[in-house]
Scaffold this active site. Structure first.
Site, short mmCIF file in Angstrom:
data_model
loop_
_atom_site.label_atom_id
_atom_site.label_comp_id
_atom_site.label_asym_id
_atom_site.label_seq_id
_atom_site.Cartn_x
_atom_site.Cartn_y
_atom_site.Cartn_z
N SER A 135 0.80 -1.22 0.00
CA SER A 135 0.00 0.00 0.00
C SER A 135 0.84 1.28 0.00
O SER A 135 0.45 2.26 -0.66
CB SER A 135 -1.00 0.00 1.17
OG SER A 135 -0.33 -0.05 2.41
N GLN A 177 -5.73 -4.58 -24.23
CA GLN A 177 -5.27 -5.34 -23.06
C GLN A 177 -4.84 -4.39 -21.95
O GLN A 177 -5.14 -4.62 -20.77
CB GLN A 177 -4.09 -6.23 -23.46
CG GLN A 177 -4.41 -7.27 -24.51
CD GLN A 177 -3.15 -7.99 -24.95
OE1 GLN A 177 -2.62 -8.84 -24.23
NE2 GLN A 177 -2.66 -7.67 -26.13
N VAL A 216 -5.77 -1.35 -21.10
CA VAL A 216 -6.80 -0.63 -20.34
C VAL A 216 -7.61 -1.55 -19.44
O VAL A 216 -8.43 -1.07 -18.65
CB VAL A 216 -7.74 0.16 -21.28
CG1 VAL A 216 -6.97 1.20 -22.06
CG2 VAL A 216 -8.51 -0.76 -22.22
N GLN A 275 -6.14 8.33 -24.77
CA GLN A 275 -5.72 7.71 -26.02
C GLN A 275 -6.12 8.56 -27.22
O GLN A 275 -7.17 9.21 -27.22
CB GLN A 275 -6.34 6.32 -26.15
CG GLN A 275 -5.85 5.53 -27.36
CD GLN A 275 -6.22 4.05 -27.27
OE1 GLN A 275 -7.02 3.64 -26.43
NE2 GLN A 275 -5.63 3.24 -28.12
N SER A 289 -7.79 9.67 -30.32
CA SER A 289 -9.14 9.33 -30.74
C SER A 289 -9.24 9.11 -32.25
O SER A 289 -8.82 9.96 -33.04
CB SER A 289 -10.11 10.44 -30.34
OG SER A 289 -11.39 10.22 -30.88
N GLN A 290 -9.80 7.98 -32.64
CA GLN A 290 -10.07 7.74 -34.06
C GLN A 290 -11.34 8.48 -34.50
O GLN A 290 -11.63 8.54 -35.69
CB GLN A 290 -10.24 6.24 -34.33
CG GLN A 290 -8.95 5.46 -34.21
CD GLN A 290 -9.15 4.00 -34.56
OE1 GLN A 290 -10.23 3.42 -34.35
NE2 GLN A 290 -8.11 3.36 -35.07
N ALA A 348 2.93 3.01 -8.29
CA ALA A 348 3.96 1.98 -8.25
C ALA A 348 3.39 0.60 -7.89
O ALA A 348 3.88 -0.42 -8.37
CB ALA A 348 5.06 2.36 -7.26
N ARG A 349 2.36 0.57 -7.08
CA ARG A 349 1.77 -0.72 -6.72
C ARG A 349 1.13 -1.38 -7.93
O ARG A 349 1.34 -2.57 -8.19
CB ARG A 349 0.71 -0.53 -5.62
CG ARG A 349 0.09 -1.84 -5.16
CD ARG A 349 -0.93 -1.61 -4.06
NE ARG A 349 -1.35 -2.85 -3.45
CZ ARG A 349 -2.10 -2.94 -2.36
NH1 ARG A 349 -2.50 -1.84 -1.75
NH2 ARG A 349 -2.43 -4.12 -1.86
N ARG A 382 2.27 -8.94 -17.19
CA ARG A 382 2.54 -8.70 -18.60
C ARG A 382 3.98 -8.97 -19.02
O ARG A 382 4.28 -8.97 -20.22
CB ARG A 382 2.17 -7.25 -18.96
CG ARG A 382 0.70 -6.92 -18.68
CD ARG A 382 -0.26 -7.84 -19.40
NE ARG A 382 -1.65 -7.42 -19.23
CZ ARG A 382 -2.69 -7.96 -19.86
NH1 ARG A 382 -2.50 -8.96 -20.70
NH2 ARG A 382 -3.91 -7.50 -19.64
#
Length: 228
Positions: A57, A78, A80, A89, A91-92, A160-161, A170
């Site tokens: 914590s 993946q 998000v 992000q 935007s398209q 950081a956690r 990942r």
């Protein structure tokens, strides 16, 4: 564009901040006094004890913001899923995707015929997108034809956690190849900013164990191999 990752903001003196927050829990002194009294050896020792005890914590007091470019929307879909984070992000809907590249998986680029099919279809999707725009179709609707592999840009902030959790999942060899590459570059950047906090970040095998139900059978020998 090729993969590009840069740490654009981070909690100053993050290692000391986390150590101070944790030590405050067991001290009669104030946080400012603790902060000023910590040297490198004390910080390293105390953060090692936190990791060993699973007391993460205090790591939430340090945050890190990354600029990421040249990744596919497959990878960001993946990314998000890590919900304890903030994302912005490209935007398209508002940004035209004309001329944007497409990330090519190594398995495709290694096979001449597969690469031919892939490039042909990606180029066809790009031409169809441009044609729809020329017919007056708004970008937010024309984008439906674009491939998942289309390159994108995203800004990511995690504490950081959560980064430890992200790296544990990942950077496992069983993770999808592109998000592994992304996570590896993020870890390099994070370690440069907070070397003690992220000294042993990564999959469980880096610390000598594995919690996967179906292990890969190729555990990393240590941080050097992981980051190579």
């Amino acid at each position: 564009m090729s993969l590009f990752i840069k740490l654009i903001a981070a909690t100053p003196d993050a290692d000391r901040v986390v150590a101070t927050a944790a030590k405050l829990c067991y001290s009669a002194s104030g946080a400012a006094e603790i902060f000023d009294g910590l040297d490198s050896a004390k910080i390293s020792s105390f953060l090692s004890k936190l990791r060993e005890a699973g007391h993460f914590s205090p790591f939430e007091h340090a945050s890190f913001t990354f600029a990421i470019e040249g990744v596919s929307r497959v990878a960001t879909h993946q990314l998000v899923r890590h919900r304890v984070a903030s994302y912005s992000q490209q935007s398209q809907r508002y940004v035209g995707m004309k001329g944007n590249g497409c990330v090519v998986p190594p398995s495709v680029s290694a096979d001449a015929e597969a690469l031919r099919v892939f490039v042909e279809q990606a180029e066809a999707a790009g031409l169809a997108y441009e044609k729809l725009l020329s017919l007056g179709i708004p970008k937010e609707d024309a984008r439906f034809i674009l491939p998942h592999g289309g390159e994108t840009r995203i800004v990511v902030t995690m504490n950081a956690r959560e980064l430890h959790h992200f790296f544990a999942l990942r950077l496992c060899r069983r993770a999808q190849w592109e998000i592994q590459e992304m996570a590896r570059e993020m870890l390099r950047e994070a370690r440069a900013a907070a070397p003690v906090i992220f000294g042993t970040a990564g999959p469980a095998c880096v610390a000598g164990g594995c919690g996967e139900a179906h292990p890969c059978g190729r555990p990393y020998s240590g941080m050097e191999e992981l980051l190579s």
